[in-house]
Write a protein that holds these residues in place. Structure first.
Motif, PDB file in Angstrom:
ATOM      1  N   GLY A 176      35.885 -31.816   6.201  1.00  0.00           N
ATOM      2  CA  GLY A 176      37.523 -31.346   6.566  1.00  0.00           C
ATOM      3  C   GLY A 176      38.262 -30.488   7.091  1.00  0.00           C
ATOM      4  O   GLY A 176      39.142 -29.947   7.370  1.00  0.00           O
ATOM      5  N   VAL A 177      37.594 -29.423   5.890  1.00  0.00           N
ATOM      6  CA  VAL A 177      37.912 -27.547   5.711  1.00  0.00           C
ATOM      7  C   VAL A 177      37.692 -26.914   7.020  1.00  0.00           C
ATOM      8  O   VAL A 177      36.498 -27.013   7.284  1.00  0.00           O
ATOM      9  N   THR A 178      38.419 -26.052   7.588  1.00  0.00           N
ATOM     10  CA  THR A 178      38.018 -24.548   8.483  1.00  0.00           C
ATOM     11  C   THR A 178      37.715 -24.081   7.880  1.00  0.00           C
ATOM     12  O   THR A 178      38.042 -23.306   7.003  1.00  0.00           O
ATOM     13  N   VAL A 179      36.682 -23.621   8.370  1.00  0.00           N
ATOM     14  CA  VAL A 179      35.564 -22.930   7.506  1.00  0.00           C
ATOM     15  C   VAL A 179      35.316 -21.217   8.887  1.00  0.00           C
ATOM     16  O   VAL A 179      34.895 -21.526   9.756  1.00  0.00           O
ATOM     17  N   GLU A 180      36.194 -19.957   8.234  1.00  0.00           N
ATOM     18  CA  GLU A 180      35.582 -19.190   9.293  1.00  0.00           C
ATOM     19  C   GLU A 180      35.561 -17.842   8.749  1.00  0.00           C
ATOM     20  O   GLU A 180      35.425 -17.808   7.186  1.00  0.00           O
ATOM     21  N   TYR A 181      34.585 -17.065   8.823  1.00  0.00           N
ATOM     22  CA  TYR A 181      34.235 -15.828   8.304  1.00  0.00           C
ATOM     23  C   TYR A 181      34.904 -15.056   8.852  1.00  0.00           C
ATOM     24  O   TYR A 181      35.151 -14.638   9.873  1.00  0.00           O
ATOM     25  N   ALA A 225      45.591 -14.322   0.411  1.00  0.00           N
ATOM     26  CA  ALA A 225      44.753 -15.387   0.740  1.00  0.00           C
ATOM     27  C   ALA A 225      45.651 -16.388  -0.994  1.00  0.00           C
ATOM     28  O   ALA A 225      45.967 -15.733  -1.875  1.00  0.00           O
ATOM     29  N   GLN A 226      45.435 -17.477  -0.890  1.00  0.00           N
ATOM     30  CA  GLN A 226      46.383 -18.223  -2.186  1.00  0.00           C
ATOM     31  C   GLN A 226      45.257 -17.987  -3.447  1.00  0.00           C
ATOM     32  O   GLN A 226      46.121 -17.480  -4.031  1.00  0.00           O
ATOM     33  N   THR A 227      43.885 -17.717  -2.976  1.00  0.00           N
ATOM     34  CA  THR A 227      42.950 -18.108  -4.753  1.00  0.00           C
ATOM     35  C   THR A 227      41.864 -16.886  -3.641  1.00  0.00           C
ATOM     36  O   THR A 227      41.986 -17.052  -2.213  1.00  0.00           O
ATOM     37  N   GLY A 240      39.537 -30.416  -1.522  1.00  0.00           N
ATOM     38  CA  GLY A 240      41.302 -30.394  -1.222  1.00  0.00           C
ATOM     39  C   GLY A 240      41.703 -29.504  -0.236  1.00  0.00           C
ATOM     40  O   GLY A 240      42.637 -29.185   0.503  1.00  0.00           O
ATOM     41  N   VAL A 241      40.328 -28.559  -0.152  1.00  0.00           N
ATOM     42  CA  VAL A 241      42.113 -27.072   0.495  1.00  0.00           C
ATOM     43  C   VAL A 241      41.860 -27.296   2.229  1.00  0.00           C
ATOM     44  O   VAL A 241      40.644 -28.566   2.918  1.00  0.00           O
ATOM     45  N   GLN A 242      42.617 -26.682   2.816  1.00  0.00           N
ATOM     46  CA  GLN A 242      41.995 -26.706   3.799  1.00  0.00           C
ATOM     47  C   GLN A 242      41.833 -26.009   4.807  1.00  0.00           C
ATOM     48  O   GLN A 242      41.144 -26.024   5.970  1.00  0.00           O
ATOM     49  N   ARG A 243      41.825 -24.545   4.604  1.00  0.00           N
ATOM     50  CA  ARG A 243      41.380 -23.340   5.253  1.00  0.00           C
ATOM     51  C   ARG A 243      40.400 -22.966   4.411  1.00  0.00           C
ATOM     52  O   ARG A 243      40.604 -21.850   3.385  1.00  0.00           O
ATOM     53  N   VAL A 244      39.122 -22.144   4.847  1.00  0.00           N
ATOM     54  CA  VAL A 244      38.605 -20.754   3.735  1.00  0.00           C
ATOM     55  C   VAL A 244      38.044 -20.252   5.070  1.00  0.00           C
ATOM     56  O   VAL A 244      37.423 -20.349   5.808  1.00  0.00           O
ATOM     57  N   GLU A 264      37.318 -11.182  14.189  1.00  0.00           N
ATOM     58  CA  GLU A 264      36.961  -9.410  13.931  1.00  0.00           C
ATOM     59  C   GLU A 264      38.312  -9.419  12.636  1.00  0.00           C
ATOM     60  O   GLU A 264      39.190 -10.293  12.797  1.00  0.00           O
ATOM     61  N   MET A 265      38.264  -8.029  11.767  1.00  0.00           N
ATOM     62  CA  MET A 265      39.960  -7.697  11.222  1.00  0.00           C
ATOM     63  C   MET A 265      40.478  -7.981  11.501  1.00  0.00           C
ATOM     64  O   MET A 265      41.430  -9.130  10.882  1.00  0.00           O
ATOM     65  N   ASP A 266      40.818  -7.273  13.216  1.00  0.00           N
ATOM     66  CA  ASP A 266      42.531  -7.583  13.260  1.00  0.00           C
ATOM     67  C   ASP A 266      42.929  -8.465  13.637  1.00  0.00           C
ATOM     68  O   ASP A 266      43.688  -9.272  13.536  1.00  0.00           O
ATOM     69  N   VAL A 267      42.012  -9.364  13.953  1.00  0.00           N
ATOM     70  CA  VAL A 267      42.233 -11.075  14.419  1.00  0.00           C
ATOM     71  C   VAL A 267      42.188 -12.075  12.999  1.00  0.00           C
ATOM     72  O   VAL A 267      43.720 -12.776  12.900  1.00  0.00           O
ATOM     73  N   ILE A 268      41.376 -11.564  12.035  1.00  0.00           N
ATOM     74  CA  ILE A 268      41.203 -12.514  11.094  1.00  0.00           C
ATOM     75  C   ILE A 268      42.894 -12.116   9.487  1.00  0.00           C
ATOM     76  O   ILE A 268      43.276 -12.795   9.303  1.00  0.00           O
ATOM     77  N   ASN A 269      43.170 -11.016   9.860  1.00  0.00           N
ATOM     78  CA  ASN A 269      43.524  -9.584   8.668  1.00  0.00           C
ATOM     79  C   ASN A 269      44.891 -11.424   8.443  1.00  0.00           C
ATOM     80  O   ASN A 269      45.487 -11.298   7.755  1.00  0.00           O
ATOM     81  N   PRO A 270      45.768 -11.218  10.051  1.00  0.00           N
ATOM     82  CA  PRO A 270      47.058 -11.738  10.164  1.00  0.00           C
ATOM     83  C   PRO A 270      47.286 -13.609   9.577  1.00  0.00           C
ATOM     84  O   PRO A 270      48.064 -14.255   9.071  1.00  0.00           O
ATOM     85  N   THR A 271      46.141 -14.135   9.190  1.00  0.00           N
ATOM     86  CA  THR A 271      45.820 -15.472   9.218  1.00  0.00           C
ATOM     87  C   THR A 271      45.535 -15.653   7.740  1.00  0.00           C
ATOM     88  O   THR A 271      45.341 -16.479   6.875  1.00  0.00           O
ATOM     89  N   PHE A 272      45.675 -14.505   6.509  1.00  0.00           N
ATOM     90  CA  PHE A 272      44.738 -15.003   4.936  1.00  0.00           C
ATOM     91  C   PHE A 272      46.044 -14.635   4.255  1.00  0.00           C
ATOM     92  O   PHE A 272      45.792 -16.336   3.517  1.00  0.00           O
ATOM     93  N   ALA A 273      46.902 -14.927   5.308  1.00  0.00           N
ATOM     94  CA  ALA A 273      48.704 -15.657   4.352  1.00  0.00           C
ATOM     95  C   ALA A 273      48.478 -17.792   4.299  1.00  0.00           C
ATOM     96  O   ALA A 273      48.858 -17.779   3.335  1.00  0.00           O
ATOM     97  N   GLN A 274      47.523 -18.028   5.199  1.00  0.00           N
ATOM     98  CA  GLN A 274      47.492 -19.327   5.470  1.00  0.00           C
ATOM     99  C   GLN A 274      46.275 -19.580   4.779  1.00  0.00           C
ATOM    100  O   GLN A 274      45.461 -20.640   5.273  1.00  0.00           O
ATOM    101  N   CYS A 275      45.107 -18.930   4.129  1.00  0.00           N
ATOM    102  CA  CYS A 275      44.043 -19.045   3.622  1.00  0.00           C
ATOM    103  C   CYS A 275      43.970 -20.020   2.322  1.00  0.00           C
ATOM    104  O   CYS A 275      44.790 -18.990   1.255  1.00  0.00           O
ATOM    105  N   ASP A 276      43.724 -20.678   1.586  1.00  0.00           N
ATOM    106  CA  ASP A 276      43.596 -21.121   0.788  1.00  0.00           C
ATOM    107  C   ASP A 276      42.909 -20.415  -0.145  1.00  0.00           C
ATOM    108  O   ASP A 276      43.145 -20.093  -1.030  1.00  0.00           O
ATOM    109  N   VAL A 277      41.493 -20.310   0.047  1.00  0.00           N
ATOM    110  CA  VAL A 277      40.631 -19.483  -0.544  1.00  0.00           C
ATOM    111  C   VAL A 277      39.865 -18.808   0.464  1.00  0.00           C
ATOM    112  O   VAL A 277      39.405 -18.712   1.508  1.00  0.00           O
ATOM    113  N   ALA A 278      39.715 -17.189  -0.093  1.00  0.00           N
ATOM    114  CA  ALA A 278      38.730 -16.645   0.772  1.00  0.00           C
ATOM    115  C   ALA A 278      38.278 -16.528  -0.543  1.00  0.00           C
ATOM    116  O   ALA A 278      38.279 -15.865  -1.469  1.00  0.00           O
TER     117      ALA A 278
END
Lengths: 490, 89
Positions: free
Chosen positions: A362-367, A442-444, A330-334, A396-410
């Protein structure tokens, strides 16, 4: 010569007609020679343009394959130019060498596994370096080098030899051969290195007189120097070392170009030299360390470091594959954060399998890729590409870093120092100021790791003790296999 | 070609290198390394031109072998790697 003698004598012992014929012949000869060498140089120029276009193609994954082909075509052209120039000294040697080299190259390129790429690149750097040294050696034997050519031959001997032994040692470390695995140094090593460099440069200067006898002594000193330079450097600093050796292999080719007075060597060599330097610089920035610190320094804390027991005591929450599977329901973004541990465990394919399952739900997955994750620049990207992870999911690090707050599970797999928040919080830590991936936002956070053992920097990681962090202990691959199985059951 | 001409070419080529390579994205850093490494095998041109005498011939032969390994292996493995980079969908 004949014409000159005629003029000096002042007495014309041949008729004006004959003199005219001689002059005509001489003029023809000059045009012939000039056009020969300018035709060759024109060919080299075209090859150099192909190299530049080829590297330019590398600026986007879409054009990269074509870019590499353009570079290869430029090389083919340059070799054809030499072969038709009529300047090949010995055909049997040339053909045998080309056949043996090609066979070996094809074999290596075909059989190597993607996880072995760092050591292969290191080996190739070394081959390029020693080839340049041998070219210079052959020129020195011809006795054709004085002045600039002599000095350049000396520098080629220095840079190429350092590249050779340095790369072999780096490859040994990357293969984790037991003999090379541990960083090795002895007291006074830096002083001896400095003496070796000065001696080699002095011998290069001596070679400007054209005798060249110093060359082979210089090469021996430089071979030793290369080994001494790389031996104290540890595994996690390898990205910097490989990038630097890459640069050296280019520079050695460029200086060899000065020895034989050849444009295409100078151009191609300096392109590669620049490329390696840029990568070196990027790697150093990603660790917030200077190149001098990586090569000669030690990673040390400037103040008291936290004790592992104190950091971790009672705060570590261990979890299981089943629990994580439920968490992922049930998470949205990993966001998946891979480190060198992923390569060691060869877990790239099962990571992809996990991502596929999540995406099917339906989960969005990024690295999130840290620039120095792995053992060479871009190491993680190649591994994940091998497992068919689309490159637009690798952030890349600079792109992903500001988005961790909207990440359910890292999910952190086999990474440690590059996610250690101490880099931001403790100015005395050995990784102080190093840019990190802010997975803690990230959330978790789920950390997949064998144990709580420290990473290369040798310090505990408060992330593991954070409230939102769960530790999933075990071999990266096995844990992920379990996780995938648990997800399938749900 | 005099020294200054050669040096001019060298310096300009370094600048071109800096200009293009800063634009290469981190995703492609490994192929960039192996591909540019193959280009540094250009020393093969020098190797083919070298030789003469027993030692000159031996050094020339070894130089050709190492440089060809570098060139052929480098371009091929880069090609293999780049073939794996795919966009989604």
């Amino acid at each position: 010569m004949d014409i000159l003698l005629l003029a000096q004598d002042g007495t014309a012992s041949i008729s004006p007609n004959e003199a005219g014929a001689v002059l005509e012949q001489a003029a023809e000869k000059i045009v012939e020679v000039a056009s020969d060498s300018s035709r060759a140089n024109l060919g080299y120029l075209v090859a150099a343009v192909f190299f530049i276009l080829g590297i330019k193609g590398m600026t986007h994954p879409r054009t990269a394959v074509r870019g590499n082909q353009l570079g290869a075509f430029g090389m083919l052209l340059a070799v054809m130019v030499v072969l038709v120039s009529g300047q090949v000294v010995s055909w049997p040697i040339a053909i045998l060498g080309l056949v043996v080299g090609s066979a070996g190259g094809v074999w290596l390129a075909r059989t190597i596994q993607m996880t072995q790429m760092p050591q292969l690149v290191a080996l190739f750097n070394g081959f390029g370096g020693i080839a340049s040294v041998l070219v210079a050696a052959s020129e020195v034997l011809k006795g054709s080098g004085d002045g600039v050519a002599g000095f350049a031959a000396g520098l080629t001997g220095l840079i190429g030899s350092v590249t050779f032994t340095g790369s072999l040692l780096a490859a040994g470390k990357l293969m984790e051969l037991p003999q090379f695995k541990k960083p090795w140094s002895f007291p006074g090593q830096k002083l001896i290195n400095a003496v070796l460099v000065i001696a080699a440069v002095y011998l290069s200067y001596e070679m400007t007189d054209g005798t060249g006898g110093e060359f082979f002594f210089l090469v021996v000193l430089s071979l030793v120097l290369g080994a001494f330079l790389v031996s104290p450097i540890g595994g996690a600093d390898m990205p910097v070392v490989i990038a630097l050796l890459n640069s050296y292999s280019g520079l050695a080719a460029a200086t060899a170009g000065f020895v034989i007075n050849n444009n295409v060597l100078i151009i191609a060599g300096s392109l590669v030299g620049a490329s390696g330097l840029i990568l070196t610089n990027i790697m150093c920035k990603a660790m917030n360390r200077s190149i001098a610190n990586v090569l000669f320094g030690k990673m040390e804390a400037t103040g008291p470091t936290a004790d592992a027991d104190e950091v971790y005591a009672g705060k570590i929450k261990s979890t299981s594959a089943d629990e994580v599977a439920m968490l992922l329901d049930g998470v949205q973004r990993v966001v998946i954060v891979p480190g060198y541990g992923l390569a060691v465990a060869q877990a790239q394919h099962v990571v992809r399998e996990l991502a596929n399952l999540l995406e099917a739900n339906g989960v969005t997955v990024e690295y999130g890729i840290h620039p120095v994750a792995g053992r060479m620049p871009g190491h993680m990207n190649v591994l994940l590409a091998e497992a068919d992870v689309p490159y637009d999911q690798l952030k890349e690090m600079d792109v992903i870093n500001p988005t961790f707050a909207q990440c359910d599970v890292a999910i952190v797999i086999g990474a440690n120092d590059v996610v250690n928040p101490v880099a931001d919080t403790d100015p005395t830590s050995p990784i102080a100021g190093m840019p990190i991936l802010n997975v803690i936002d990230a959330q978790t956070v789920v950390v997949i790791k064998r144990s709580l053992s420290p990473g290369f920097a040798g310090i505990p990681n408060p992330l593991f003790a954070a409230d939102n962090c769960l530790m999933l202990f075990g071999d990266g691959k096995q844990v992920l296999v379990d996780l995938v199985a648990a997800l399938k059951e749900n | 070609m005099d020294f200054i001409t050669a040096l001019t070419i060298f310096v300009l080529a370094v600048f071109i290198g800096f200009e293009i390579i800063t634009k290469v994205p981190p995703t492609l850093h490994t192929p960039l390394m192996s591909g540019s490494n193959a280009i540094s095998g250009i020393t093969l041109v020098g190797a083919l031109l070298s030789g003469g005498g027993f030692w000159g011939g031996l050094f020339g032969f070894l130089a050709i072998v190492f440089a060809t390994l570098n060139v052929v292996g480098g371009f091929l493995v880069t090609h293999r790697m780049l073939g794996m980079f795919k966009k989604k969908g």
